[in-house]
Scaffold this motif. Sequence first.
Motif, PDB file in Angstrom:
ATOM      1  N   ASN A 160       0.874  -1.170   0.000  1.00  0.00           N
ATOM      2  CA  ASN A 160       0.000   0.000   0.000  1.00  0.00           C
ATOM      3  C   ASN A 160       0.913   1.221   0.000  1.00  0.00           C
ATOM      4  O   ASN A 160       1.688   1.421   0.946  1.00  0.00           O
ATOM      5  N   HIS A 161       0.830   2.025  -1.031  1.00  0.00           N
ATOM      6  CA  HIS A 161       1.789   3.110  -1.250  1.00  0.00           C
ATOM      7  C   HIS A 161       1.216   4.465  -0.858  1.00  0.00           C
ATOM      8  O   HIS A 161       0.019   4.718  -1.018  1.00  0.00           O
ATOM      9  N   PHE A 162       2.131   5.350  -0.393  1.00  0.00           N
ATOM     10  CA  PHE A 162       1.755   6.691   0.041  1.00  0.00           C
ATOM     11  C   PHE A 162       2.693   7.706  -0.587  1.00  0.00           C
ATOM     12  O   PHE A 162       3.900   7.480  -0.679  1.00  0.00           O
ATOM     13  N   LEU A 163       2.101   8.818  -1.003  1.00  0.00           N
ATOM     14  CA  LEU A 163       2.845   9.923  -1.587  1.00  0.00           C
ATOM     15  C   LEU A 163       2.727  11.129  -0.665  1.00  0.00           C
ATOM     16  O   LEU A 163       1.619  11.538  -0.312  1.00  0.00           O
ATOM     17  N   GLY A 164       3.872  11.662  -0.266  1.00  0.00           N
ATOM     18  CA  GLY A 164       3.899  12.892   0.518  1.00  0.00           C
ATOM     19  C   GLY A 164       4.190  14.054  -0.408  1.00  0.00           C
ATOM     20  O   GLY A 164       5.069  13.951  -1.267  1.00  0.00           O
ATOM     21  N   GLU A 165       3.434  15.130  -0.249  1.00  0.00           N
ATOM     22  CA  GLU A 165       3.631  16.307  -1.090  1.00  0.00           C
ATOM     23  C   GLU A 165       3.797  17.544  -0.217  1.00  0.00           C
ATOM     24  O   GLU A 165       3.197  17.642   0.856  1.00  0.00           O
ATOM     25  N   VAL A 166       4.613  18.463  -0.682  1.00  0.00           N
ATOM     26  CA  VAL A 166       4.762  19.771  -0.048  1.00  0.00           C
ATOM     27  C   VAL A 166       4.319  20.803  -1.074  1.00  0.00           C
ATOM     28  O   VAL A 166       4.881  20.881  -2.165  1.00  0.00           O
ATOM     29  N   ASN A 167       3.276  21.527  -0.720  1.00  0.00           N
ATOM     30  CA  ASN A 167       2.704  22.522  -1.633  1.00  0.00           C
ATOM     31  C   ASN A 167       2.446  21.925  -3.018  1.00  0.00           C
ATOM     32  O   ASN A 167       2.699  22.548  -4.043  1.00  0.00           O
ATOM     33  N   GLY A 168       1.962  20.682  -3.030  1.00  0.00           N
ATOM     34  CA  GLY A 168       1.583  20.021  -4.276  1.00  0.00           C
ATOM     35  C   GLY A 168       2.715  19.339  -5.023  1.00  0.00           C
ATOM     36  O   GLY A 168       2.471  18.677  -6.035  1.00  0.00           O
ATOM     37  N   GLU A 169       3.948  19.459  -4.529  1.00  0.00           N
ATOM     38  CA  GLU A 169       5.094  18.832  -5.195  1.00  0.00           C
ATOM     39  C   GLU A 169       5.464  17.525  -4.508  1.00  0.00           C
ATOM     40  O   GLU A 169       5.488  17.459  -3.274  1.00  0.00           O
ATOM     41  N   PRO A 170       5.787  16.471  -5.270  1.00  0.00           N
ATOM     42  CA  PRO A 170       6.202  15.202  -4.654  1.00  0.00           C
ATOM     43  C   PRO A 170       7.406  15.420  -3.747  1.00  0.00           C
ATOM     44  O   PRO A 170       8.400  16.030  -4.164  1.00  0.00           O
ATOM     45  N   ALA A 171       7.301  14.959  -2.502  1.00  0.00           N
ATOM     46  CA  ALA A 171       8.357  15.206  -1.518  1.00  0.00           C
ATOM     47  C   ALA A 171       8.752  13.961  -0.746  1.00  0.00           C
ATOM     48  O   ALA A 171       9.850  13.890  -0.192  1.00  0.00           O
ATOM     49  N   GLY A 172       7.871  12.959  -0.671  1.00  0.00           N
ATOM     50  CA  GLY A 172       8.169  11.783   0.134  1.00  0.00           C
ATOM     51  C   GLY A 172       7.348  10.585  -0.294  1.00  0.00           C
ATOM     52  O   GLY A 172       6.393  10.714  -1.063  1.00  0.00           O
ATOM     53  N   ALA A 173       7.761   9.436   0.219  1.00  0.00           N
ATOM     54  CA  ALA A 173       7.093   8.186  -0.128  1.00  0.00           C
ATOM     55  C   ALA A 173       7.200   7.211   1.039  1.00  0.00           C
ATOM     56  O   ALA A 173       8.102   7.318   1.869  1.00  0.00           O
ATOM     57  N   ALA A 174       6.270   6.287   1.082  1.00  0.00           N
ATOM     58  CA  ALA A 174       6.289   5.219   2.081  1.00  0.00           C
ATOM     59  C   ALA A 174       5.335   4.126   1.618  1.00  0.00           C
ATOM     60  O   ALA A 174       4.560   4.320   0.672  1.00  0.00           O
ATOM     61  N   ARG A 175       5.396   2.993   2.313  1.00  0.00           N
ATOM     62  CA  ARG A 175       4.457   1.913   2.022  1.00  0.00           C
ATOM     63  C   ARG A 175       4.330   1.000   3.236  1.00  0.00           C
ATOM     64  O   ARG A 175       5.146   1.032   4.154  1.00  0.00           O
ATOM     65  N   TRP A 176       3.274   0.206   3.237  1.00  0.00           N
ATOM     66  CA  TRP A 176       3.146  -0.885   4.200  1.00  0.00           C
ATOM     67  C   TRP A 176       2.647  -2.102   3.452  1.00  0.00           C
ATOM     68  O   TRP A 176       2.033  -2.011   2.402  1.00  0.00           O
ATOM     69  N   ARG A 177       2.965  -3.259   4.025  1.00  0.00           N
ATOM     70  CA  ARG A 177       2.476  -4.518   3.470  1.00  0.00           C
ATOM     71  C   ARG A 177       2.342  -5.541   4.585  1.00  0.00           C
ATOM     72  O   ARG A 177       2.994  -5.445   5.623  1.00  0.00           O
ATOM     73  N   LYS A 178       1.462  -6.495   4.347  1.00  0.00           N
ATOM     74  CA  LYS A 178       1.277  -7.587   5.300  1.00  0.00           C
ATOM     75  C   LYS A 178       2.297  -8.663   4.985  1.00  0.00           C
ATOM     76  O   LYS A 178       2.475  -9.044   3.823  1.00  0.00           O
ATOM     77  N   THR A 179       2.981  -9.132   6.024  1.00  0.00           N
ATOM     78  CA  THR A 179       3.974 -10.194   5.874  1.00  0.00           C
ATOM     79  C   THR A 179       3.542 -11.383   6.732  1.00  0.00           C
ATOM     80  O   THR A 179       2.527 -11.319   7.431  1.00  0.00           O
TER      81      THR A 179
END
Length: 147
Positions: A46-65
């Motif tokens: 499951n992916h996440f996009l972090g934005e600062v003032n609408g610009e791509p700034a960060g990323a993360a994810r989680w998954r079941k293991t």
Amino acid sequence: MNTIVNVRKVTEQLDLDKVFAVRRVVFVDEQNCPPELEWEFEDESNHFLGEVNGEPAGAARWRKTERGYKLERFAVSKEYRGQGVGQALVQAVLNDLPDDAVYVYLHAQVQAVSLYEKFGFEKTGPMFEEAGIQHYKMILNKAMDKG
């Protein structure tokens, strides 16, 4: 100008491309992680996009293991570090976990340990190397979780 940090769960290819671009710069270019280690388990995450003032700034994810729920691939672009993007990513990922997420863990780069401790994660076991970088396994202490 005020800094507006927004994190959202993403599934569309255009947004996923932004997530992968942030990760490529941070992990492959900056930290010299082998690309073949960076691009695994994408379809089950499951992916996440972090934005600062609408610009791509960060990323993360989680998954079941097999062990539980693993939080992974937290990355913030160099120009946006220190602006709360990392904290916003951690909070968004934790908020998205299912109610049955009893065992939540991650492998934290040494310099990021204090960030995860703010959210109730605790180091467990010795330091280890992953992709040429020192890490600690950290487990979420559910007593400090969002309740």
